[in-house]
Design an enzyme around this catalytic site. Structure first.
Site, short mmCIF file in Angstrom:
data_model
loop_
_atom_site.label_atom_id
_atom_site.label_comp_id
_atom_site.label_asym_id
_atom_site.label_seq_id
_atom_site.Cartn_x
_atom_site.Cartn_y
_atom_site.Cartn_z
N GLU A 2 12.04 2.21 -3.62
CA GLU A 2 11.80 3.55 -3.04
C GLU A 2 12.65 3.75 -1.78
O GLU A 2 13.11 4.85 -1.50
CB GLU A 2 10.30 3.74 -2.77
CG GLU A 2 9.54 3.99 -4.08
CD GLU A 2 8.12 3.49 -4.10
OE1 GLU A 2 7.53 3.23 -3.04
OE2 GLU A 2 7.60 3.31 -5.22
N SER A 60 4.03 -2.00 -12.11
CA SER A 60 2.88 -1.75 -13.00
C SER A 60 2.08 -3.01 -13.33
O SER A 60 1.61 -3.17 -14.46
CB SER A 60 3.32 -1.03 -14.27
OG SER A 60 3.82 0.26 -13.94
N GLU A 89 11.69 -6.25 -9.35
CA GLU A 89 10.97 -5.02 -9.65
C GLU A 89 11.88 -4.07 -10.42
O GLU A 89 12.66 -3.33 -9.80
CB GLU A 89 10.51 -4.34 -8.36
CG GLU A 89 9.57 -5.17 -7.54
CD GLU A 89 8.63 -4.28 -6.74
OE1 GLU A 89 7.42 -4.41 -6.91
OE2 GLU A 89 9.11 -3.44 -5.96
N TRP A 149 0.82 -1.23 0.00
CA TRP A 149 0.00 0.00 0.00
C TRP A 149 0.84 1.26 0.00
O TRP A 149 0.31 2.35 -0.15
CB TRP A 149 -0.92 0.01 1.23
CG TRP A 149 -1.93 -1.09 1.28
CD1 TRP A 149 -2.00 -2.19 0.48
CD2 TRP A 149 -3.02 -1.19 2.20
NE1 TRP A 149 -3.06 -2.97 0.84
CE2 TRP A 149 -3.70 -2.38 1.90
CE3 TRP A 149 -3.46 -0.40 3.25
CZ2 TRP A 149 -4.83 -2.79 2.61
CZ3 TRP A 149 -4.59 -0.81 3.96
CH2 TRP A 149 -5.26 -1.99 3.64
N HIS A 200 12.95 -2.29 -0.90
CA HIS A 200 12.14 -1.76 -1.99
C HIS A 200 12.90 -0.61 -2.66
O HIS A 200 13.62 0.14 -2.00
CB HIS A 200 10.80 -1.26 -1.45
CG HIS A 200 9.84 -0.90 -2.54
ND1 HIS A 200 9.90 0.32 -3.18
CD2 HIS A 200 8.84 -1.59 -3.12
CE1 HIS A 200 8.95 0.36 -4.11
NE2 HIS A 200 8.31 -0.80 -4.10
N GLY A 230 1.58 -2.53 -6.42
CA GLY A 230 1.51 -1.24 -5.75
C GLY A 230 0.17 -0.57 -6.06
O GLY A 230 -0.86 -0.89 -5.46
N GLY A 231 0.17 0.33 -7.02
CA GLY A 231 -1.01 1.12 -7.35
C GLY A 231 -2.30 0.31 -7.48
O GLY A 231 -3.35 0.70 -6.96
P1 PGA Z 1 3.32 -0.38 -8.86
O1 PGA Z 1 4.33 -0.57 -7.63
O2 PGA Z 1 2.50 -1.63 -8.96
O3 PGA Z 1 2.51 0.83 -8.51
O4 PGA Z 1 4.16 -0.19 -10.09
C1 PGA Z 1 4.94 -1.79 -7.39
C2 PGA Z 1 5.84 -1.70 -6.19
O5 PGA Z 1 6.42 -0.64 -5.96
O6 PGA Z 1 5.99 -2.67 -5.45
#
Ligand code: PGA
Length: 257
Positions: free
Chosen positions: A98, A214, A168, A10, A96, A235-236
């Site tokens: 990020e 994605s 990823e 999330w 991750h 994610g999204g």
């Molecule tokens: P996303 O993110 O599905 O929004 O591309 C995936 C993630 O960061 O784990």
């Protein structure tokens, strides 16, 4: 045969009360199908309310987005493995992209986090992936292998068997541009080969390797129906009950390979 795993990350979304409402709606939407493991990964502040909304008999598991490698102490803003276990987590995302790019996490930190997760009985979901520039300069394999070997250094085969890898590609996260099946399969194969070389073929063949970046209800089937892809880190598309339930249903329909 590896049980498919769908993880909903999330990120920094949903308050505790929004989280509880989401979980109740999701639970009512899931249909019985073949076995899929589902993990919800809300922000720390919503872990307790998600656990309460799931109830004691739910098969959906709870994960955290990060942990610190120390158990306790003067680390303002951090959360430790025992704290996550106590609130009901069984999984934790580590490394991750990020965290790596926005918060400066290095391979050495990530290795300590993987180890801390294992010490405290949490299953790490280790994220690895190349940037666009690394892909365009043909360094994907080198980067993936370096991230993997640094993060997993020193693990026994038994420890590795509780680790999930999430491939990823950084350029695919949140961009709407998922990797092609061919790109994902090639990297998943390299990851498994690297694990086979470092440990053993049987250890590597049991390890779950997810794809993330994605993933949507539109591309979930083609990704998940591929033998090499054992599930998705979403994610999204995990923030809406409809789209997340559709992705879970795709995993339930995954053909036996
Ligand atoms: P996303 O993110 O599905 O929004 O591309 C995936 C993630 O960061 O784990």
């Amino acid at each position: 045969m590896r049980t498919p795993l769908i993880v909903g990350n999330w990120k920094m979304n949903k308050t505790a009360s929004e989280a509880a409402a989401f979980v109740r709606e999701l639970a009512s939407r899931l249909t019985a199908g073949s076995q899929v493991d589902i993990v919800l990964v809300p922000p720390f502040t919503a872990l307790e309310s998600v656990r309460a909304a799931l109830g004691p008999s739910s098969t959906i598991e709870l994960g955290a987005q990060n942990l610190h490698w120390e158990t306790q102490g003067a680390f303002t803003g951090e959360v430790s493995g025992p704290m996550l276990r106590d609130v009901g987590c069984t999984y934790v995302i580590v490394g991750h992209s990020e965290r790596r790019t926005l918060f400066g996490e290095r391979d050495g930190d990530i290795q300590k986090k993987v180890r801390a997760a294992l010490v405290h009985g949490l299953r790490p979901i280790l994220c690895i992936g190349e940037s666009l520039q690394e892909r365009e300069t043909d360094r994907t394999d080198v980067i993936i292998t370096a991230q993997l070997t640094a993060a997993l250094a020193g693990l026994t085969a038994e420890e590795l068997s509780t680790v999930t890898i999430a491939y990823e590609p950084v350029w695919a996260i949140g961009t709407g541009r998922a990797a092609t099946i061919e790109q994902a399969v090639a990297v998943h194969r390299s990851i498994r080969a690297c694990a086979a070389q470092g440990w053993s073929h049987s250890t590597a063949s049991r390890m779950r390797i997810l794809y993330g970046g994605s993933v949507t209800p539109q591309n979930a089937e083609s990704l998940l129906f591929t033998e090499e892809i054992d599930g998705a880190l979403v994610g999204g598309a995990c923030l809406k009950v409809d789209s997340f339930a559709t992705i879970i249903a795709a995993a339930q329909n995954k053909p036996l390979h």
